[in-house]
Design an enzyme around this catalytic site. Structure first.
Site, PDB file in Angstrom:
ATOM      1  N   TYR A  98     -91.247  -8.125 -83.518  1.00  0.00           N
ATOM      2  CA  TYR A  98     -91.854  -7.497 -82.438  1.00  0.00           C
ATOM      3  C   TYR A  98     -93.514  -8.000 -82.367  1.00  0.00           C
ATOM      4  O   TYR A  98     -93.753  -8.391 -81.324  1.00  0.00           O
ATOM      5  CB  TYR A  98     -91.689  -5.859 -82.792  1.00  0.00           C
ATOM      6  N   GLU A 137    -101.163  -3.662 -81.826  1.00  0.00           N
ATOM      7  CA  GLU A 137     -99.969  -3.710 -81.965  1.00  0.00           C
ATOM      8  C   GLU A 137     -99.707  -2.960 -83.359  1.00  0.00           C
ATOM      9  O   GLU A 137     -98.517  -2.208 -83.414  1.00  0.00           O
ATOM     10  CB  GLU A 137     -99.218  -4.912 -81.765  1.00  0.00           C
ATOM     11  N   ASP A 158     -89.135  -3.511 -79.054  1.00  0.00           N
ATOM     12  CA  ASP A 158     -89.182  -2.335 -79.801  1.00  0.00           C
ATOM     13  C   ASP A 158     -88.535  -1.186 -79.372  1.00  0.00           C
ATOM     14  O   ASP A 158     -87.396  -1.436 -78.679  1.00  0.00           O
ATOM     15  CB  ASP A 158     -90.750  -1.921 -79.604  1.00  0.00           C
TER      16      ASP A 158
END
Ligand code: SF4
Length: 343
Positions: free
Chosen positions: A122, A39, A140
């Site tokens: 996020y 991520e 996002d």
């Protein structure tokens, strides 16, 4: 959207994702640390670019413990070319906290995980939903685009406060039984089908629940005000070789853009002078390459030259052989110049 509609929407999205998802290396694991690495790498970087970096990184640092105390220069070298290097430093700092405070287990709740360095709302939601299956929002740009169209949300996504609106929308819609596939489904839909321009509505699994499709204004969403103007800077980069075949490099300051990375001497054109800044008298210069390098809010216009000289060394400035240079973390523009050198 009533309850039944919501259930149908979830089902359509999750089923589509499970059938159509791309086969990506971080989708073959639910190891929280690996999801975290992926991520962080994926922020601001394309999937295709990330794949080889992710594979190399996980091979070198397979566990939180192996990353936690790795030398920073090695970490930066592994990250070289991905840009936004503070991401790598923050990741390592966050992972170190996990090792030291949480016995190497990534926290499975939003309160604790959000305290880790570099973990924003996020990333927290992505790790919690993908690794732990928790019904937590992970909003996002892709998710905002999809939901602005599906739910006809017209708030300006350039404003920080708008994120909250989308987080609440995900909280409302998310499938608690399939949180991972639901969140990844929204992201994947944004990446493959509900794209910024020309969304492929006819292939879309949630078309019948999409208000923008019905209204015919998907192309106008999301609402996003214009970005601030790019700053433009002009630099001369001088590759200086000494009589022993070594090259002069300097380390950038510890804070700010490209912190701690190594570069060839760099002068702001018209403002800095090589003799004053580096203590060198240079003779003839040979042009290597002229190009521009674009950061998120900044563009460097670079003219690069090669010359032979000696220079006075100081802190953060050293001569390196070409073999040593291969192991230094260097920003992409410097790698580009170096690759043009016939060494
Ligand atoms: Fe996006 Fe079109 Fe699907 Fe709506 S129908 S979510 S606009 S791709």
């Amino acid at each position: 959207m009533n309850y039944e509609y919501k259930q149908q929407f979830r089902h359509a999205l999750v089923e589509w994702f499970n059938k159509e998802k791309r086969d990506l290396p971080w989708r073959q694991t639910t190891e929280p640390y690996h999801i975290w690495v992926s991520e962080v790498m994926l922020q601001q970087t394309r999937v295709d670019t990330v794949i080889p970096y992710y594979n190399r990184f996980i091979e070198r640092f397979p566990t939180a413990e192996t990353l936690a105390y790795a030398p920073e220069q090695e970490l930066l070298k592994m990250w070289e070319g991905l840009g936004y290097y503070s991401r790598a430093r923050n990741l390592q700092a966050g992972v170190r906290e996990v090792v030291e405070t949480y016995n190497s287990v990534v926290p499975d709740n939003r309160a604790d995980i959000s305290k880790l360095k570099g973990v924003g709302p996020y990333t927290a939601g992505a790790i919690l939903s993908i690794a732990y299956g928790k019904p937590e929002h992970a909003v996002d740009g892709n998710v905002m685009r999809v939901l602005s169209r599906v739910l006809h949300i017209k708030e300006d996504i350039a404003l920080q406060k708008t994120r909250k609106v989308f987080e609440e929308a995900v909280d409302f819609l998310i499938d608690p039984e399939n949180a991972s596939s639901f969140n990844q489904g929204l992201m994947e839909l944004g990446a493959l089908i509900c794209t910024p321009t020309s969304p492929k509505c006819l292939l879309c699994p949630v078309r019948e629940y999409c208000i923008a499709f019905e209204a015919g204004d998907a192309a106008e969403l999301p609402v996003k005000t214009k970005k601030v103007k790019m700053k433009e800077l002009n630099y001369d980069v001088i590759v200086i070789e000494n009589n022993e075949g070594s090259y002069l490099l300097e380390r950038r300051p510890e804070k700010g853009l490209l912190a701690d990375m190594w570069q060839f001497p760099m002068l702001e054109r018209g403002k800095e002078n090589i003799t004053e800044k580096y203590g060198v008298e240079i003779g003839e210069q040979k042009l290597i390459l002229q190009f521009k390098h674009v950061f998120s809010h900044l563009t460097w216009h670079i003219d690069s030259y090669y010359t032979v000289a000696t220079a006075i060394l100081s802190e953060n400035r050293e001569w390196f052989t070409k073999e040593q240079i291969a192991n230094l973390p260097m920003p992409v523009p410097m790698l580009k110049i170096w690759s043009k050198m016939d060494v």
